[in-house]
Design an enzyme around this catalytic site. Structure first.
Site, PDB file in Angstrom:
ATOM      1  N   ARG A 297     -14.791 -44.723  29.385  1.00 15.02           N
ATOM      2  CA  ARG A 297     -14.643 -43.466  28.644  1.00 15.02           C
ATOM      3  C   ARG A 297     -13.893 -42.430  29.471  1.00 15.02           C
ATOM      4  NH1 ARG A 297     -20.583 -43.479  25.562  1.00 15.02           N
ATOM      5  NH2 ARG A 297     -19.848 -44.818  23.843  1.00 15.02           N
ATOM      6  N   TYR A 438     -11.306 -45.502  20.126  1.00 19.16           N
ATOM      7  CA  TYR A 438     -11.997 -46.551  20.881  1.00 19.16           C
ATOM      8  C   TYR A 438     -12.823 -45.999  22.032  1.00 19.16           C
ATOM      9  CZ  TYR A 438      -7.649 -47.010  23.870  1.00 19.16           C
ATOM     10  OH  TYR A 438      -6.568 -46.832  24.688  1.00 19.16           O
ATOM     11  N   GLU A 439     -13.681 -46.865  22.569  1.00 13.36           N
ATOM     12  CA  GLU A 439     -14.691 -46.498  23.577  1.00 13.36           C
ATOM     13  C   GLU A 439     -15.647 -45.426  23.068  1.00 13.36           C
ATOM     14  OE1 GLU A 439     -15.290 -48.313  25.950  1.00 13.36           O
ATOM     15  OE2 GLU A 439     -13.462 -49.486  25.797  1.00 13.36           O
ATOM     16  N   GLY A 440     -15.969 -45.514  21.804  1.00 13.77           N
ATOM     17  CA  GLY A 440     -16.854 -44.528  21.179  1.00 13.77           C
ATOM     18  C   GLY A 440     -16.028 -43.420  20.567  1.00 13.77           C
TER      19      GLY A 440
END
Length: 592
Positions: A297, A438-440
């Site tokens: 992140r 992406y990545e949350g």
């Protein structure tokens, strides 16, 4: 126009805005010499300019090809990766026991920005390898580390993160990939994963996949997930590569952007099941995976910074060359460069100021992570860990929002030519879009900020950070420098609004959770714009104190951010505290 790493801006941000210099002086970095940062970044910038940046457009135009389960990357990609690993760039912050250079994560963060700015699709591959290294180093057995970690650290092998399935996107607990333990202690894994970045490629001879799967008797939801290391090729006792494992790329996605980065559908189980090795303990996979995800992140936040800086540099260059219209009061016969027009200047200043703020937020996150593991004092480590946890959703969410906005403005500065692919402005815009997803997703980052990070220990980490920011504002006001304009006033008002909003949300996280969730995204924006403004002001003060020849420029940048961006904090406070009912009424509007 090629890319040039803004080394002076990066060093000011790293040493002063992010606090690296103060942390080194406090002894938290041991015998690390902060002066090494300049040398590392200079060399990284040269490599990015000479090798990676020229391949950015090549990769976008050629993309990747899948044939018989094998992915071929764009021309020049394998050679560039080979040169990149030979230069030691993959090992910058890797553990020294396994061939890494052991440099701070903060230094690697600055390098990550450079790779992302010069070639976003290329930089994504080592970003995930770095996350794999972290997870293996933190949770893997000594045997697995001995076999795989040195290869990952050097970059000879790359790593992937495999969470997402067709029915389980952000809801990881709904995954169906199965793992069954074998008599020899390994596991047989069967299932399908989608959206796997660099799941298959031709740049290395082995790929180490980190796969989430569920054991037959596992509890439901995220409590029943385990993490497994699944190599593309098995490794023989002598370290050579053995048989092909039962994990293959069965498809690749055709995407809006990031064309040179293979996004694969990975299939396991067509030939009896992929052989995997447990990382950590059974049913504790999410804890292990979060080690990967938190690093990733931050890396994605730095992608936002990188693409923003690349878009800004290109827009500035174009604005100085493109002639159209005449400046007010101009007496020349011909047209002037569009740079002279106030609206173009406003866009360029917004691009530069927001990029600078996002950069420092990301670097500050990296410094906090470093101190949380390097400091000798347990309380200092604990406080730094809380700071890193608080900043991570802003590093990812706020910085990638900025990456998208700055790339958007880059197209706008180019005008009609920005909509034409040949200028490259459109590619930055397309490539940036995924970073907020992406990545949350950034909505998930905002929810994490409000429900977990703000709520932790009664908001202790938030109040500690706001106290530090208030001290910076006092210094701005005490400087009595007219060049700051109303920076001090605007930042103080923003801090007061952020404090009120934080208290309001903290009261409602448990008593009225839907109200807190409705305000999560504007709260992240409010926090980021206030934090960014204060950090830029601290950098401007440091530049003045050090006699930096560009001090006036940094003061002007901080002033612009405070007076044009941080000033929105009051309106965002009202959005958070007064909009819950309008969000609750959405069903009647959307479904009526």
């Amino acid at each position: 126009m090629t890319y040039r790493a803004p080394i002076s801006d990066m060093l000011l941000s790293l040493n002063h805005g992010a606090g690296l210099k103060a942390a080194v002086e406090a002894g938290h970095y041991g015998d690390f010499d902060a002066d090494i940062a300049a040398a590392v970044l200079e060399e990284a910038g040269k490599f990015a300019t000479d090798v990676l940046a020229p391949l950015n457009k090549v990769g976008d135009e050629h993309g990747i090809k899948l044939s018989d389960g094998k992915v071929t990357t764009a021309p020049g990609w394998p050679d560039a990766y080979k040169r990149w690993t030979e230069g030691g760039w993959n090992a910058v912050s890797g553990p020294e026991d396994f061939g890494g250079q052991g440099l701070p994560i903060a230094i690697n963060a600055a390098c990550t920005e450079i790779w992302s700015a010069s070639n976003l699709a290329f930089g994504l591959c080592p970003l995930l390898t770095a996350s794999a290294m972290e997870a293996l180093d933190a949770h893997g057995s000594s045997e697995l580390k001995k076999i795989y970690l040195e290869k990952l650290v050097s970059g000879e092998w790359t790593g992937t993160m495999q969470l997402t399935e067709p029915q389980a996107g952000s809801d990881v607990g709904a995954l169906r990939t199965r793992a069954e333990k074998q008599a020899d202690g390994t596991y047989r894994i069967k299932g399908t994963k989608i959206f796997i970045t660099y799941g298959e490629h031709d740049m290395t001879d082995n790929i180490v996949h980190f796969v989430l799967a569920r054991l037959p008797d596992a509890p439901a939801g995220t409590k029943g997930i385990s993490l497994f290391l699944v190599p593309k090729f098995m490794v023989n006792a002598d370290g050579s590569l053995g048989q092909r494992n039962d994990i293959y790329a069965s498809g690749v996605e055709h995407k809006l952007g990031m064309h040179a980065s293979p996004t694969c559908t990975m299939t396991m189980g067509d030939h009896g099941g992929a052989i995997g090795f447990l990382i950590g303990e059974e049913n504790q996979g999410m804890r292990c995976m979060f080690t990967m995800m938190n690093q990733a992140r931050l890396g994605v936040g730095l992608e936002g910074v990188g693409v923003a800086d690349r878009a800004y540099q290109q827009a500035l260059s174009y604005a100085q060359e493109r002639k159209q219209g005449r400046a007010v009061g101009s007496k020349s016969d011909g047209s002037d460069a569009i740079f002279v027009h106030p609206d173009v200047k406003r866009m360029l200043m917004r691009m530069r100021a927001q990029t600078a703020a996002a950069r420092t937020i990301c670097y500050a996150t990296a410094v906090a992570i470093d101190v949380s593991t390097r400091a000798r004092d347990p309380k200092v480590r604990a406080d730094a860990a809380a700071r890193a946890a608080l900043l991570t959703p802003m590093a990812k969410g706020y910085s990638t929002d900025i990456g998208n906005e700055v790339a958007y403005l880059g197209v706008q500065v180019h005008g009609g030519m920005g909509f034409i692919e040949e200028t490259g402005a459109a590619q930055h815009y397309r490539d940036a879009r995924i970073t907020a997803i992406y990545e949350g997703t950034n909505g998930i980052q905002a929810i994490d900020l409000v429900t977990r990070k703000l709520a932790a220990n009664g908001g202790a980490a938030v109040w500690a950070l706001l106290d530090e920011l208030a001290a910076t504002v006092k210094k701005v006001e005490a400087s009595n420098d007219p060049a700051f304009g109303t920076t001090g006033v605007k930042l103080r008002e923003a801090l007061e609004a952020l404090t009120r909003t934080s208290k309001w949300l903290l009261e409602r996280v448990t008593s009225a959770p839907n109200e807190a969730l409705a305000g999560a995204t504007p709260y992240l924006q409010q926090f980021g714009s206030t934090l960014g403004g204060c950090l830029l002001a601290s950098e401007a003060l440091a530049a003045k104190a050090d006699g930096n020849t560009d001090a006036a420029r940094y003061v002007s940048l901080a002033r612009f951010f405070a007076e044009n961006i941080s000033v929105q904090a009051g309106a965002l406070e009202r959005t958070v505290t007064e909009s819950a009912e309008s969000v609750a009424a959405a069903d009647a509007v959307l479904l009526g």
